[in-house]
Scaffold this active site. Structure first.
Site, mmCIF file in Angstrom:
data_model
loop_
_atom_site.group_PDB
_atom_site.id
_atom_site.type_symbol
_atom_site.label_atom_id
_atom_site.label_comp_id
_atom_site.label_asym_id
_atom_site.label_seq_id
_atom_site.Cartn_x
_atom_site.Cartn_y
_atom_site.Cartn_z
ATOM 1 N N ASP A 59 -10.735 62.248 28.345
ATOM 2 C CA ASP A 59 -10.743 61.454 29.607
ATOM 3 C C ASP A 59 -12.194 61.239 30.112
ATOM 4 O O ASP A 59 -13.056 62.134 29.759
ATOM 5 C CB ASP A 59 -9.892 62.212 30.672
ATOM 6 C CG ASP A 59 -8.624 61.623 30.798
ATOM 7 O OD1 ASP A 59 -8.366 60.606 30.217
ATOM 8 O OD2 ASP A 59 -7.778 62.409 31.277
ATOM 9 N N ASP A 75 -25.102 64.469 55.971
ATOM 10 C CA ASP A 75 -23.698 63.835 55.272
ATOM 11 C C ASP A 75 -23.383 64.767 54.046
ATOM 12 O O ASP A 75 -24.110 64.945 52.935
ATOM 13 C CB ASP A 75 -24.062 62.243 54.476
ATOM 14 C CG ASP A 75 -23.068 61.460 54.026
ATOM 15 O OD1 ASP A 75 -21.872 62.491 53.905
ATOM 16 O OD2 ASP A 75 -23.051 60.802 53.482
#
Length: 677
Positions: free
Chosen positions: A304, A341
């Site tokens: 993947d 953030d």
């Protein structure tokens, strides 16, 4: 690194237990599982009877020689048993530790009347428990309440604790790990006998495993060679009688033991067990020896993209200014808007600044009001104390925010945003008040060293295929950066199964990694399916290996361990057969040259006498097994190379080495034995 990987190969406790087991394994029922060594044991018993009852065998004058042969044969069998017992013992020691951990753990079970302390063995699936700081997690489960830092080093070997929290991707916890901070409530997800510790105990005690197909085939070959040499040795008796050469039964038994492949026969089981042990110590839970062996024969690897080849998080990779903004100013405002953030994107902006040595004044953001990201606004930012407002987020959202304040959209914004999207990246716009400064280019970054790893696999002869849900352009970009051989874009679960079946139909063995429920069908279809320990239950059930570190790229190391197992078995088989050839030319000429003087040409060792030749070869045959035990346990050093180079290397080192060692060893031993006789 896992401490268990640093453990010494031999410890006094391990050797003591292995010596005891070596005697227990003399049981003929156990020895019959190894036909080669069973023949040696039968020969040992026959010679013992001749020592105890010489008159019954009409051998009154050879008691001393027979006794020497008996002890040498006995040690040959014991050394072979010791090799197997030593390999099993390493696993049993680990199993005993895990069992003590399991039985001694306590649990704080949540009941209707409050918290009740019970043994971990009393927990059942669905029970709720509370784990405080410093306590061991008593069973596998899911965090349903709270956030805690968990030390998983006992399981994964990693020293850094990991965060576990309710409702996230990292809510799964494993029995035997320790909470190092805070408090969590856990719902048990496995009944007794089904937990991770139980599976580990089952694995490490799995030394008494079924033989793999290759091992069965090799065992059949060794048995066939044993039968052939048995026939040869039996026919030598009449031939020797015809030539008026007195070959007693102990001499013929000694000759048989020297000629049959006792070296590999004695080490074969230990090699397989040690291979599984190496995988375990690398924090991979293998469901069978067949899975480990299959890893060594892999031709194709399916991986993947997200989380395996790439980090799986969108990370800042570039800053693209628009309008009149300079390239130096844009990163500064992007960093100020990201100081508070905590999202992966926000942290990646600050990491980019640090990595590229770009400075900014973080004090500007002090005292400012952080505006968190919301699905409605699709932006985050900060309102500074001097009145300025910084925003970063989706391009259209930031555009609308700037226009609402009377600002203009700079030239090049949409074109650059479209270019980033076309390459599979994500553009984030950065604005201060009425002005858009530019774009942050976010992309899923390839992990460092992946290109080198894929080059390594290519040298092994393994083809790599990347599966990703990205569009073809993005997939091609990532594939090129990572260095994979092929890729499948916009792939679905059925696409992974299709490519695995296609490769298998072409006669190839396929490995795959995965962690999601959608990966389960492909993991089950693959010859080697490596599931992540942090993955879903469906993925772990479908796979035949589980990576306790949840590192998808570890499949590369698993393949290397599998190849090392096959190399070790092949190398020692080559060495053993070469030994037998050398011993044949060492013994036969010495035994027959008195009756056939022409055979003196083949007597290159010039051994003292027929009896000293037999005893010297027998002694060498006995001591070579313990000398090779460390190699069988550690495995032959593996270097990525093609099959042809690997074969040439083994033939050169272990083939020629196997031929030369007996000539040198038997000659040196004969110098001593001939004097004794």
């Amino acid at each position: 690194m896992n401490d268990s990987r640093k453990k010494k190969l031999l410890t006094p406790e391990l050797v003591g237990a292995a010596l005891k087991d070596s005697l227990i394994k003399l049981n003929p029922v156990a020895m019959m599982k190894n036909p080669v060594m069973f023949v040696v044991e039968i020969g040992t018993v026959l010679v013992l009877l001749m020592v105890l009852f010489p008159a019954a065998f009409d051998a009154p004058g050879s008691r001393g020689f027979n006794a020497a042969v008996f002890f040498i044969l006995l040690f040959t069998v014991l050394f072979a048993n010791f090799a197997e017992a030593l390999a099993e013992g390493r696993g049993k020691a680990q199993a005993d530790t895990l069992k003590r951990t399991k039985t001694e753990m306590k649990a704080n079970k949540v009941t209707e009347t409050g918290i009740k302390t019970v043994l971990s063995t009393e927990l059942r699936k669905g029970d709720l428990i509370v784990v405080e700081q410093g306590e061991m997690i008593p069973g596998d489960g899911e965090v349903v309440e709270g956030v805690a830092s968990v030390d998983e080093s006992a399981i994964t070997g990693e020293s850094a604790p990991v965060m576990k929290e309710a409702g996230g991707d990292f809510s799964s916890v494993t029995g035997g790990t320790r909470v190092v901070s805070d408090r969590i409530k856990v719902r048990i997800t496995a009944d007794p006998g089904e937990s991770f510790i139980d599976r580990m105990i089952s694995l490490v005690e799995g030394a008494k495993r079924q033989k793999t197909p290759n091992e069965i085939a090799l065992n059949t070959l060794l048995t066939s060679l044993t039968l052939i040499f048995l026939i040869v040795v039996v026919t030598l008796g009449p031939i020797a009688g015809y030539l008026d050469i007195d070959l007693e039964i102990p001499v013929l038994i000694s000759l048989l033991v020297c000629l049959i492949p006792t070296t590999i026969g004695g080490l074969l089981s230990a090699i397989g067990i040690a291979g599984m042990d190496r995988v375990t110590r690398f924090n991979v839970l293998a469901m069978s020896g067949k899975a480990v062996e299959a890893a060594g024969d892999i031709n194709t690897m399916i991986l993947d993209k997200t989380g395996t080849i790439t980090f799986g998080n969108r990370m800042a990779s570039d800053f693209i200014p628009v309008g009149s903004c300079s390239r130096e100013l844009l990163p500064v405002w992007a960093a100020i808007g990201s100081v508070k953030d905590d999202t992966p994107e926000g942290r990646s902006v600050l990491d980019y600044m640090k990595k590229h040595g770009i400075s900014y004044d973080a004090a500007i953001a002090e005292g400012g009001e952080f505006i968190p990201f919301q699905a409605e606004t699709r932006m985050s930012g900060i309102d500074l104390t001097d009145g300025r407002k910084v925003r970063k987020g989706a391009v259209d959202a930031v555009r609308q925010w700037v226009q609402a304040q009377g600002g203009d959209v700079p030239e090049g914004l949409d074109a650059n945003a479209s270019a980033i999207a076309a390459e599979g990246g994500t553009p984030l716009a950065v604005a201060v008040d009425k002005k858009i400064y530019g774009l942050i280019y976010l992309k899923d970054t390839v992990k460092p060293g992946m290109k080198e790893r894929f080059d390594q696999l290519r040298r092994m002869g393994i083809r790599t295929i990347m599966c990703t849900g990205d569009n073809p352009l993005t997939a091609a970009t990532i594939a090129r950066e990572a260095g994979v051989d092929d890729y499948i874009a916009e792939s679905k679960p059925e696409d992974k199964i299709a490519v695995i079946r296609r490769e298998q139909a072409a006669g190839k063995l396929v490995a795959m990694t995965g962690d999601g429920t959608n990966d389960a069908p492909a993991l089950a279809q693959a010859d080697v399916g490596l599931a992540m320990n942090s993955g879903t239950a469906a993925a772990k059930e479908a796979a035949n290996m589980i990576d306790l570190d949840s590192d998808p790229s570890k499949i590369i190391e698993v393949v290397a361990i599998g190849k090392q197992l096959l190399m070790t078995r092949g190398a020692l088989t080559t060495f053993s057969i070469a030994n037998d050839v050398a011993k044949y030319f060492a013994i036969i000429p010495a035994m027959f040259m008195a009756a056939i003087p022409q055979m003196d040409t083949l007597n290159v060792m010039k051994l003292g006498s027929p009896l000293s030749a037999v005893l010297s070869a027998l002694v060498f045959n006995a001591i070579i097994i313990p000398l090779l035990i460390p190699l069988a346990m550690k495995g032959v050093a593996y270097k990525p190379m093609s099959g042809n180079k690997l074969l040439s290397r083994n033939l050169l080192i272990y083939g020629l080495g196997g031929l030369a060692a007996p000539f040198i060893g038997i000659k040196l031993i004969d110098l001593v034995v001939h004097v004794w006789i």
